[in-house]
Scaffold this active site. Structure first.
Site, PDB file in Angstrom:
ATOM      1  N   ASN A  75     -28.067  -0.546  30.265  1.00 40.89           N
ATOM      2  CA  ASN A  75     -26.989  -0.206  29.312  1.00 40.89           C
ATOM      3  C   ASN A  75     -27.180   1.126  28.765  1.00 40.89           C
ATOM      4  O   ASN A  75     -26.343   1.713  28.051  1.00 40.89           O
ATOM      5  CB  ASN A  75     -27.026  -1.334  28.495  1.00 40.89           C
ATOM      6  CG  ASN A  75     -28.442  -1.438  27.590  1.00 40.89           C
ATOM      7  OD1 ASN A  75     -29.228  -2.130  28.155  1.00 40.89           O
ATOM      8  ND2 ASN A  75     -28.234  -1.008  26.333  1.00 40.89           N
ATOM      9  N   GLY A 133     -29.262   5.400  28.607  1.00 39.26           N
ATOM     10  CA  GLY A 133     -30.115   6.498  29.020  1.00 39.26           C
ATOM     11  C   GLY A 133     -30.384   6.503  30.430  1.00 39.26           C
ATOM     12  O   GLY A 133     -29.545   6.649  31.413  1.00 39.26           O
ATOM     13  N   ILE A 134     -31.652   6.622  31.006  1.00 33.52           N
ATOM     14  CA  ILE A 134     -31.940   6.686  32.358  1.00 33.52           C
ATOM     15  C   ILE A 134     -31.462   5.603  33.360  1.00 33.52           C
ATOM     16  O   ILE A 134     -30.940   5.810  34.339  1.00 33.52           O
ATOM     17  CB  ILE A 134     -33.329   6.671  32.617  1.00 33.52           C
ATOM     18  CG1 ILE A 134     -33.865   8.100  31.838  1.00 33.52           C
ATOM     19  CG2 ILE A 134     -33.772   6.942  34.115  1.00 33.52           C
ATOM     20  CD1 ILE A 134     -35.492   8.363  31.976  1.00 33.52           C
ATOM     21  N   GLY A 135     -31.496   4.292  32.633  1.00 29.48           N
ATOM     22  CA  GLY A 135     -30.772   3.236  33.433  1.00 29.48           C
ATOM     23  C   GLY A 135     -29.485   3.136  33.889  1.00 29.48           C
ATOM     24  O   GLY A 135     -28.979   3.049  34.866  1.00 29.48           O
ATOM     25  N   GLY A 184     -32.771  -2.302  31.466  1.00 24.50           N
ATOM     26  CA  GLY A 184     -32.429  -1.078  30.647  1.00 24.50           C
ATOM     27  C   GLY A 184     -31.400  -0.329  31.197  1.00 24.50           C
ATOM     28  O   GLY A 184     -31.156   0.794  30.916  1.00 24.50           O
ATOM     29  N   TYR A 234     -48.249   3.210  23.944  1.00 27.70           N
ATOM     30  CA  TYR A 234     -47.509   3.433  25.126  1.00 27.70           C
ATOM     31  C   TYR A 234     -48.166   4.298  26.229  1.00 27.70           C
ATOM     32  O   TYR A 234     -47.659   3.766  27.441  1.00 27.70           O
ATOM     33  CB  TYR A 234     -46.620   4.664  24.294  1.00 27.70           C
ATOM     34  CG  TYR A 234     -45.302   4.986  25.466  1.00 27.70           C
ATOM     35  CD1 TYR A 234     -44.462   4.375  25.705  1.00 27.70           C
ATOM     36  CD2 TYR A 234     -45.348   6.441  25.657  1.00 27.70           C
ATOM     37  CE1 TYR A 234     -43.244   4.840  26.492  1.00 27.70           C
ATOM     38  CE2 TYR A 234     -44.592   7.065  26.622  1.00 27.70           C
ATOM     39  CZ  TYR A 234     -43.267   6.210  27.068  1.00 27.70           C
ATOM     40  OH  TYR A 234     -42.606   6.643  28.042  1.00 27.70           O
TER      41      TYR A 234
END
Length: 311
Positions: A26, A28-30, A24, A178
Protein backbone atom coordinates in the site's frame (compact mmCIF):
# COMPACT_ATOMS: atom_id res chain seq x y z
CA UNK A 1 26.49 -15.16 -14.63
CA UNK A 2 24.41 -13.36 -17.27
CA UNK A 3 23.33 -9.79 -16.64
CA UNK A 4 22.16 -6.89 -18.77
CA UNK A 5 24.08 -3.65 -19.15
CA UNK A 6 21.09 -1.44 -18.51
CA UNK A 7 17.61 -2.39 -17.39
CA UNK A 8 14.49 -0.34 -16.69
CA UNK A 9 10.89 -1.33 -15.93
CA UNK A 10 10.22 -0.82 -19.63
CA UNK A 11 12.01 -4.15 -20.14
CA UNK A 12 9.46 -6.07 -18.05
CA UNK A 13 7.87 -8.73 -20.28
CA UNK A 14 4.12 -9.18 -20.51
CA UNK A 15 2.78 -10.36 -17.14
CA UNK A 16 -0.76 -11.16 -18.28
CA UNK A 17 -2.10 -14.24 -16.51
CA UNK A 18 0.28 -13.88 -13.56
CA UNK A 19 -0.66 -12.91 -10.02
CA UNK A 20 1.65 -10.96 -7.73
CA UNK A 21 1.13 -10.75 -3.96
CA UNK A 22 3.01 -7.87 -2.35
CA UNK A 23 3.30 -7.42 1.41
CA UNK A 24 3.48 -3.74 2.26
CA UNK A 25 1.84 -3.12 -1.09
CA UNK A 26 0.00 0.00 0.00
CA UNK A 27 3.00 2.36 0.07
CA UNK A 28 6.61 2.96 -0.89
CA UNK A 29 8.50 0.28 -2.78
CA UNK A 30 5.58 -2.15 -2.55
CA UNK A 31 3.16 0.27 -4.19
CA UNK A 32 5.65 1.18 -6.91
CA UNK A 33 6.14 -2.54 -7.57
CA UNK A 34 2.38 -2.95 -7.88
CA UNK A 35 2.11 -0.02 -10.31
CA UNK A 36 4.80 -1.42 -12.61
CA UNK A 37 3.44 -4.96 -12.64
CA UNK A 38 -0.12 -3.77 -13.23
CA UNK A 39 1.06 -1.71 -16.20
CA UNK A 40 2.46 -4.92 -17.67
CA UNK A 41 -0.70 -6.94 -17.19
CA UNK A 42 -0.26 -8.70 -13.84
CA UNK A 43 -3.03 -9.00 -11.33
CA UNK A 44 -1.79 -7.55 -8.04
CA UNK A 45 -2.84 -8.45 -4.50
CA UNK A 46 -1.88 -5.66 -2.11
CA UNK A 47 -1.30 -6.89 1.45
CA UNK A 48 -1.08 -4.63 4.50
CA UNK A 49 -2.47 -3.90 7.94
CA UNK A 50 -5.11 -1.29 7.10
CA UNK A 51 -8.06 -2.02 4.82
CA UNK A 52 -8.64 1.69 4.19
CA UNK A 53 -5.03 2.27 3.14
CA UNK A 54 -5.12 -0.84 0.97
CA UNK A 55 -8.29 0.43 -0.72
CA UNK A 56 -6.63 3.79 -1.39
CA UNK A 57 -3.57 2.09 -2.86
CA UNK A 58 -5.67 -0.18 -5.07
CA UNK A 59 -7.60 2.86 -6.28
CA UNK A 60 -4.32 4.61 -7.10
CA UNK A 61 -3.13 1.62 -9.14
CA UNK A 62 -6.40 1.55 -11.08
CA UNK A 63 -6.31 5.31 -11.62
CA UNK A 64 -2.87 5.01 -13.20
CA UNK A 65 -3.73 1.82 -15.12
CA UNK A 66 -7.51 1.68 -15.68
CA UNK A 67 -7.40 -1.92 -16.86
CA UNK A 68 -5.49 -3.05 -13.74
CA UNK A 69 -6.83 -5.97 -11.74
CA UNK A 70 -6.33 -5.47 -8.03
CA UNK A 71 -7.28 -7.24 -4.82
CA UNK A 72 -6.44 -6.51 -1.20
CA UNK A 73 -5.45 -8.68 1.74
CA UNK A 74 -5.41 -7.55 5.36
CA UNK A 75 -2.17 -8.88 6.85
CA UNK A 76 -0.41 -7.86 10.05
CA UNK A 77 2.98 -9.57 10.04
CA UNK A 78 3.44 -8.79 13.74
CA UNK A 79 0.44 -10.96 14.66
CA UNK A 80 0.71 -14.65 13.80
CA UNK A 81 -3.06 -15.11 13.98
CA UNK A 82 -3.47 -12.41 11.31
CA UNK A 83 -0.75 -14.13 9.29
CA UNK A 84 -2.60 -17.44 9.54
CA UNK A 85 -5.95 -15.91 8.56
CA UNK A 86 -4.49 -14.07 5.56
CA UNK A 87 -2.53 -17.13 4.41
CA UNK A 88 -5.64 -19.32 4.67
CA UNK A 89 -7.58 -16.99 2.39
CA UNK A 90 -4.85 -17.19 -0.27
CA UNK A 91 -3.74 -20.80 0.13
CA UNK A 92 -7.20 -22.27 -0.34
CA UNK A 93 -8.05 -20.73 -3.72
CA UNK A 94 -5.25 -18.66 -5.27
CA UNK A 95 -2.26 -19.28 -7.48
CA UNK A 96 0.57 -16.89 -6.61
CA UNK A 97 3.21 -16.52 -9.31
CA UNK A 98 5.17 -13.69 -7.69
CA UNK A 99 5.40 -13.44 -3.91
CA UNK A 100 7.08 -10.27 -2.62
CA UNK A 101 8.23 -10.27 1.01
CA UNK A 102 8.44 -6.50 0.99
CA UNK A 103 6.87 -5.07 4.17
CA UNK A 104 9.04 -4.01 7.08
CA UNK A 105 9.68 -1.81 10.07
CA UNK A 106 12.90 -0.15 11.20
CA UNK A 107 14.50 2.10 13.81
CA UNK A 108 12.17 1.34 16.69
CA UNK A 109 13.85 3.28 19.52
CA UNK A 110 13.01 0.79 22.28
CA UNK A 111 12.71 -2.98 22.27
CA UNK A 112 9.10 -3.87 21.61
CA UNK A 113 7.44 -7.23 21.10
CA UNK A 114 4.87 -8.52 18.67
CA UNK A 115 1.46 -9.85 19.66
CA UNK A 116 3.19 -13.22 20.10
CA UNK A 117 6.10 -11.98 22.22
CA UNK A 118 8.75 -11.82 19.48
CA UNK A 119 11.11 -8.87 19.11
CA UNK A 120 9.18 -6.52 16.85
CA UNK A 121 11.70 -5.77 14.08
CA UNK A 122 12.90 -9.34 13.46
CA UNK A 123 9.43 -10.63 14.30
CA UNK A 124 7.87 -8.52 11.55
CA UNK A 125 10.57 -8.32 8.89
CA UNK A 126 11.66 -11.96 8.99
CA UNK A 127 9.53 -14.20 11.20
CA UNK A 128 6.20 -12.80 10.03
CA UNK A 129 7.21 -13.36 6.43
CA UNK A 130 8.57 -16.83 7.21
CA UNK A 131 5.25 -17.87 8.76
CA UNK A 132 3.26 -16.29 5.94
CA UNK A 133 5.36 -17.98 3.25
CA UNK A 134 5.04 -21.35 4.97
CA UNK A 135 1.25 -21.13 5.18
CA UNK A 136 0.62 -19.57 1.79
CA UNK A 137 2.96 -22.08 0.11
CA UNK A 138 0.19 -24.17 -1.52
CA UNK A 139 -0.71 -21.12 -3.62
CA UNK A 140 2.92 -20.68 -4.66
CA UNK A 141 3.26 -24.36 -5.56
CA UNK A 142 0.27 -24.10 -7.92
CA UNK A 143 2.28 -21.80 -10.17
CA UNK A 144 4.34 -23.39 -12.92
CA UNK A 145 6.97 -20.63 -12.68
CA UNK A 146 6.82 -19.00 -9.26
CA UNK A 147 9.33 -16.56 -7.85
CA UNK A 148 9.68 -15.47 -4.23
CA UNK A 149 11.38 -12.07 -3.88
CA UNK A 150 12.47 -10.89 -0.45
CA UNK A 151 13.48 -7.28 0.14
CA UNK A 152 16.56 -6.96 2.34
CA UNK A 153 18.82 -3.90 2.76
CA UNK A 154 22.45 -2.80 2.65
CA UNK A 155 22.25 -2.85 6.45
CA UNK A 156 22.47 -6.65 6.26
CA UNK A 157 26.22 -6.24 5.75
CA UNK A 158 26.77 -4.37 9.01
CA UNK A 159 28.64 -6.29 11.74
CA UNK A 160 25.72 -5.64 14.09
CA UNK A 161 23.59 -7.76 11.73
CA UNK A 162 25.01 -11.05 12.98
CA UNK A 163 22.21 -13.43 13.92
CA UNK A 164 23.37 -14.25 17.44
CA UNK A 165 20.83 -13.11 20.03
CA UNK A 166 18.19 -13.04 17.30
CA UNK A 167 15.50 -11.68 19.63
CA UNK A 168 17.84 -9.00 21.10
CA UNK A 169 17.21 -10.33 24.61
CA UNK A 170 20.76 -9.63 25.82
CA UNK A 171 20.96 -6.12 24.39
CA UNK A 172 18.90 -4.00 22.03
CA UNK A 173 19.94 -1.40 19.47
CA UNK A 174 17.38 -0.11 17.01
CA UNK A 175 19.56 -0.36 13.91
CA UNK A 176 21.14 -3.56 15.19
CA UNK A 177 17.73 -5.23 15.27
CA UNK A 178 17.02 -3.90 11.77
CA UNK A 179 20.36 -5.19 10.47
CA UNK A 180 19.62 -8.61 11.99
CA UNK A 181 16.23 -8.72 10.32
CA UNK A 182 17.73 -7.83 6.94
CA UNK A 183 20.53 -10.40 7.34
CA UNK A 184 17.86 -12.95 8.24
CA UNK A 185 15.99 -12.05 5.03
CA UNK A 186 19.07 -13.01 3.03
CA UNK A 187 19.96 -16.17 4.94
CA UNK A 188 16.33 -17.33 4.76
CA UNK A 189 16.00 -16.68 1.04
CA UNK A 190 19.21 -18.49 0.15
CA UNK A 191 18.10 -21.46 2.25
CA UNK A 192 14.74 -21.34 0.48
CA UNK A 193 16.58 -21.40 -2.85
CA UNK A 194 18.48 -24.50 -1.77
CA UNK A 195 15.31 -26.25 -0.61
CA UNK A 196 13.44 -25.45 -3.84
CA UNK A 197 16.35 -26.31 -6.14
CA UNK A 198 14.53 -29.24 -7.76
CA UNK A 199 11.19 -27.40 -8.06
CA UNK A 200 9.87 -24.70 -10.42
CA UNK A 201 10.08 -22.13 -7.61
CA UNK A 202 12.91 -19.58 -7.68
CA UNK A 203 13.87 -17.53 -4.62
CA UNK A 204 15.75 -14.26 -4.91
CA UNK A 205 16.66 -11.53 -2.44
CA UNK A 206 17.19 -7.87 -3.24
CA UNK A 207 18.25 -4.65 -1.62
CA UNK A 208 16.76 -1.40 -2.89
CA UNK A 209 19.75 0.86 -2.28
CA UNK A 210 18.72 4.02 -0.46
CA UNK A 211 15.31 5.53 -0.94
CA UNK A 212 13.06 7.84 1.01
CA UNK A 213 10.14 5.59 1.93
CA UNK A 214 7.94 5.26 5.00
CA UNK A 215 10.68 3.29 6.78
CA UNK A 216 13.00 6.29 6.92
CA UNK A 217 10.30 8.37 8.55
CA UNK A 218 10.54 6.42 11.82
CA UNK A 219 13.66 8.21 13.04
CA UNK A 220 13.40 9.77 16.47
CA UNK A 221 15.04 12.72 18.11
CA UNK A 222 16.00 16.21 17.00
CA UNK A 223 19.11 15.09 15.11
CA UNK A 224 17.17 12.52 13.09
CA UNK A 225 14.52 15.10 12.20
CA UNK A 226 17.24 17.45 10.96
CA UNK A 227 19.38 14.91 9.12
CA UNK A 228 16.71 12.81 7.41
CA UNK A 229 15.42 15.53 5.02
CA UNK A 230 19.01 16.42 4.06
CA UNK A 231 19.88 12.78 3.43
CA UNK A 232 16.73 12.41 1.38
CA UNK A 233 17.81 15.21 -0.93
CA UNK A 234 21.49 14.33 -1.21
CA UNK A 235 21.76 10.56 -0.90
CA UNK A 236 18.47 8.79 -1.39
CA UNK A 237 16.69 7.88 -4.58
CA UNK A 238 12.97 7.62 -5.17
CA UNK A 239 10.75 4.76 -4.10
CA UNK A 240 10.08 4.18 -7.80
CA UNK A 241 13.78 3.62 -8.49
CA UNK A 242 14.15 1.57 -5.34
CA UNK A 243 11.58 -0.88 -6.70
CA UNK A 244 13.77 -1.69 -9.71
CA UNK A 245 15.74 -4.53 -8.03
CA UNK A 246 12.48 -6.20 -6.94
CA UNK A 247 10.99 -5.87 -10.42
CA UNK A 248 14.15 -7.11 -12.10
CA UNK A 249 14.34 -10.12 -9.77
CA UNK A 250 10.68 -10.92 -10.39
CA UNK A 251 10.56 -10.62 -14.17
CA UNK A 252 13.98 -10.79 -15.82
CA UNK A 253 14.87 -13.96 -17.73
CA UNK A 254 18.53 -13.32 -16.85
CA UNK A 255 18.36 -13.97 -13.09
CA UNK A 256 18.88 -17.19 -11.18
CA UNK A 257 17.47 -18.56 -7.96
CA UNK A 258 19.65 -17.66 -4.99
CA UNK A 259 20.88 -14.34 -6.39
CA UNK A 260 21.23 -11.21 -4.25
CA UNK A 261 20.41 -8.20 -6.42
CA UNK A 262 20.89 -4.50 -5.82
CA UNK A 263 21.43 -1.26 -7.73
CA UNK A 264 24.67 -0.76 -9.64
CA UNK A 265 25.15 2.95 -8.96
CA UNK A 266 27.78 4.59 -6.78
CA UNK A 267 27.79 3.01 -3.32
CA UNK A 268 24.91 0.84 -4.61
CA UNK A 269 22.36 3.49 -3.68
CA UNK A 270 20.55 3.60 -7.03
CA UNK A 271 20.83 2.53 -10.65
CA UNK A 272 20.47 -0.50 -12.88
CA UNK A 273 19.93 -3.76 -10.91
CA UNK A 274 22.79 -6.24 -10.84
CA UNK A 275 24.05 -9.11 -8.66
CA UNK A 276 25.37 -7.74 -5.36
CA UNK A 277 27.95 -8.85 -2.81
CA UNK A 278 26.55 -11.01 -0.03
CA UNK A 279 27.26 -10.33 3.64
CA UNK A 280 29.96 -12.51 5.14
CA UNK A 281 28.77 -16.10 5.74
CA UNK A 282 25.22 -15.31 4.58
CA UNK A 283 25.36 -18.19 2.10
CA UNK A 284 26.54 -20.74 4.66
CA UNK A 285 24.15 -23.73 4.41
CA UNK A 286 24.62 -24.49 8.12
CA UNK A 287 23.54 -20.95 9.01
CA UNK A 288 20.55 -21.32 6.72
CA UNK A 289 19.48 -24.55 8.40
CA UNK A 290 19.89 -23.05 11.86
CA UNK A 291 17.78 -20.02 11.00
CA UNK A 292 15.11 -22.19 9.38
CA UNK A 293 14.79 -24.38 12.47
CA UNK A 294 14.82 -21.36 14.80
CA UNK A 295 12.13 -19.68 12.71
CA UNK A 296 9.90 -22.76 12.89
CA UNK A 297 10.37 -22.92 16.65
CA UNK A 298 9.80 -19.21 17.30
CA UNK A 299 6.67 -19.00 15.13
CA UNK A 300 5.34 -22.48 15.85
CA UNK A 301 4.87 -22.89 12.08
CA UNK A 302 6.61 -25.82 10.35
CA UNK A 303 7.61 -25.07 6.76
CA UNK A 304 7.59 -28.18 4.58
CA UNK A 305 8.56 -27.21 1.04
CA UNK A 306 6.79 -30.25 -0.37
CA UNK A 307 3.51 -29.64 1.43
CA UNK A 308 3.55 -26.15 2.94
CA UNK A 309 2.40 -25.69 6.52
CA UNK A 310 -0.74 -27.04 8.12
CA UNK A 311 -3.10 -24.13 8.76
Amino acid sequence: MTTVNHWTPGDIPDQAGRTALITGGNSGIGLETAHALARHGARVILAGRSQSRLDQAAEAVRAATPEARTDTLVLDLSDLSSVRDAATRIAETETVDLLFNNAGVMNLPERRTTHDGLEMTVGTNHLGHFAFNAQVWPAVRRSTAARVITVSAIAARWPMGRLEDLMSEKSYRAMGAYAKSKRANIVYTLELARRTESSPVEALVVHPGSAMTNLQQHGTGRLSRLVTPIAARLLMGSAEGAAWPSLYAATSPHVQSGWFIGPAGRDQTSGTPRPSKLPTDADDPAAGRRLWVASEQLTGVPFDIEAGAAI
